[in-house]
Design a protein around this motif. Structure first.
Motif, PDB file in Angstrom:
ATOM      1  N   LEU A 123       0.831  -1.209   0.000  1.00 62.03           N
ATOM      2  CA  LEU A 123       0.000   0.000   0.000  1.00 62.03           C
ATOM      3  C   LEU A 123       0.862   1.254   0.000  1.00 62.03           C
ATOM      4  CD1 LEU A 123      -2.741  -1.021   2.606  1.00 62.03           C
ATOM      5  CD2 LEU A 123      -3.078  -0.702   0.151  1.00 62.03           C
ATOM      6  N   LEU A 124       1.953   1.218   0.775  1.00 64.94           N
ATOM      7  CA  LEU A 124       2.857   2.365   0.810  1.00 64.94           C
ATOM      8  C   LEU A 124       3.544   2.550  -0.541  1.00 64.94           C
ATOM      9  CD1 LEU A 124       4.091   4.599   2.590  1.00 64.94           C
ATOM     10  CD2 LEU A 124       5.921   2.989   3.182  1.00 64.94           C
ATOM     11  N   GLU A 125       3.925   1.439  -1.163  1.00 65.63           N
ATOM     12  CA  GLU A 125       4.560   1.507  -2.485  1.00 65.63           C
ATOM     13  C   GLU A 125       3.610   2.112  -3.514  1.00 65.63           C
ATOM     14  OE1 GLU A 125       5.839   0.117  -6.515  1.00 65.63           O
ATOM     15  OE2 GLU A 125       4.010  -0.379  -5.418  1.00 65.63           O
ATOM     16  N   LYS A 130       1.974   6.576  -7.088  1.00 66.52           N
ATOM     17  CA  LYS A 130       1.012   7.536  -7.628  1.00 66.52           C
ATOM     18  C   LYS A 130       1.599   8.945  -7.652  1.00 66.52           C
ATOM     19  CE  LYS A 130      -3.267   5.095  -6.493  1.00 66.52           C
ATOM     20  NZ  LYS A 130      -4.513   5.104  -5.673  1.00 66.52           N
ATOM     21  N   ILE A 131       2.349   9.280  -6.617  1.00 68.76           N
ATOM     22  CA  ILE A 131       2.990  10.607  -6.573  1.00 68.76           C
ATOM     23  C   ILE A 131       4.008  10.737  -7.696  1.00 68.76           C
ATOM     24  CG2 ILE A 131       4.482  12.132  -5.215  1.00 68.76           C
ATOM     25  CD1 ILE A 131       3.207  10.926  -2.692  1.00 68.76           C
ATOM     26  N   VAL A 132       4.830   9.706  -7.873  1.00 67.86           N
ATOM     27  CA  VAL A 132       5.853   9.730  -8.927  1.00 67.86           C
ATOM     28  C   VAL A 132       5.197   9.837 -10.301  1.00 67.86           C
ATOM     29  CG1 VAL A 132       7.668   8.387 -10.069  1.00 67.86           C
ATOM     30  CG2 VAL A 132       7.573   8.489  -7.568  1.00 67.86           C
ATOM     31  N   GLN A 138       5.712   8.812 -15.310  1.00 66.50           N
ATOM     32  CA  GLN A 138       6.231   7.446 -15.375  1.00 66.50           C
ATOM     33  C   GLN A 138       5.719   6.621 -14.203  1.00 66.50           C
ATOM     34  OE1 GLN A 138      10.481   7.749 -15.504  1.00 66.50           O
ATOM     35  NE2 GLN A 138      10.521   8.632 -17.558  1.00 66.50           N
ATOM     36  N   GLU A 139       5.499   5.343 -14.493  1.00 69.82           N
ATOM     37  CA  GLU A 139       5.042   4.434 -13.445  1.00 69.82           C
ATOM     38  C   GLU A 139       5.955   3.216 -13.413  1.00 69.82           C
ATOM     39  OE1 GLU A 139       0.967   2.344 -11.751  1.00 69.82           O
ATOM     40  OE2 GLU A 139       1.010   3.180 -13.771  1.00 69.82           O
ATOM     41  N   GLN A 140       6.753   3.134 -12.366  1.00 71.34           N
ATOM     42  CA  GLN A 140       7.710   2.051 -12.198  1.00 71.34           C
ATOM     43  C   GLN A 140       7.621   1.517 -10.772  1.00 71.34           C
ATOM     44  OE1 GLN A 140       9.629   0.790 -14.585  1.00 71.34           O
ATOM     45  NE2 GLN A 140       9.116   2.305 -16.153  1.00 71.34           N
TER      46      GLN A 140
END
Length: 280
Positions: A123-125, A130-132, A138-140
């Motif tokens: 959940l933290l990841e 989402k912020i990144v 980009q979504e990594q």
């Protein structure tokens, strides 16, 4: 015919007497003739392609056998989506959030489980991801970055008093005893409002929930662990979490040699029957 370790998982089972609670079920109008026969030892069911087929054992029991064997005073810590601790004991004990699950040879697994183990870290990841994505497009996966931040957070917190450390209760999906319980993040100060502290705090919260269950077992039975085995990807892929658990439980954490613990334990239980009943 089923083994007691599976029968207990069906419910309405007396783990002390190793039998179904037939009187209670009959009072509810349940036809007890539908219940399977129960055995306390591994029994032969038949053969398949010339191989002996035996009664299966429960999933938790098979995982313990495959990862830790059958020694008492051994603690198995599993961290997957949920978390779980299991201690092998010769005595029956149940407490707040602790079940006594039938094992082999008349022994029990004293087990406690958290509903939100590795899921809390996931959940933290997702939160960070989402912020990144909003900032960069980009979504990594960010687990490698979070591992680095968690280690930094651990180093930072080693120099703080307990009252100045972020405290995270990772009961985001409740508990088995209290499904309505929520998680929480407290003891937040300007100096610890950092992503590094949050990474470390969540990992410590995951560990603390399991440690509290172990303390319930320890206080109720006097059992003190001599060996601690770790299993599940939540531990295999997160060395910082392994270090936190080892520090908290004050015992060396050794990862299980096999990665498919339940499958290994299932095979071991069947091979035990073949060994005992093979011609000498």
């Amino acid at each position: 015919l089923i083994h007691v370790s599976n029968a207990a998982g069906l419910g309405f089972f007396d783990s002390r007497k190793m039998c179904f609670e037939k009187e209670k079920l009959a009072e509810m109008g349940v036809d007890v003739n539908w219940l399977p026969d129960v055995c306390t030892e591994i029994e032969k069911l038949g053969t398949y392609r010339g191989r002996t087929v035996t009664t299966a054992i429960g999933d938790n029991q098979a995982s313990f056998l495959g990862a830790a064997g059958d020694e008492e005073n051994t603690l198995l810590v599993n961290m997957g989506t949920g978390g779980q601790i299991s201690v092998l004991s010769g005595q029956y004990f149940s407490g707040d959030g602790i079940e006594a699950r039938p094992f082999l040879n008349g022994k029990y697994l004293l087990a406690g489980a958290s509903l939100c183990g590795g899921k809390a870290y996931a959940l933290l990841e997702q939160f960070f991801r989402k912020i990144v994505k909003e900032a960069t497009g980009q979504e990594q996966p960010l687990y490698k970055v979070m591992e680095k931040m968690a280690r930094t957070g651990r180093d930072q917190n080693s120099e703080r008093t307990e009252s100045r450390k972020i405290k995270v209760e990772t009961t985001f999906d409740g508990t088995r005893v209290n499904p309505e319980k929520s998680g929480s993040i407290t003891q937040v100060y300007s100096e610890n409002f950092t992503p590094e502290d949050f990474c470390y705090g969540v990992l410590k919260g995951m560990s603390t929930e399991l440690y509290q269950m172990y303390m319930t077992i320890q206080k109720g039975t006097g059992i003190k662990i001599r060996r601690m085995i770790g299993s599940g990807n939540g531990l295999r892929k997160n060395p910082v979490l392994c270090e936190i658990i080892a520090d908290m439980f004050k015992a060396e954490l050794v990862l299980a040699e096999c990665e498919e613990e339940a499958a290994t334990g299932a095979a071991m239980s069947s091979s035990m029957y073949n060994y005992i009943n093979s011609p000498r």
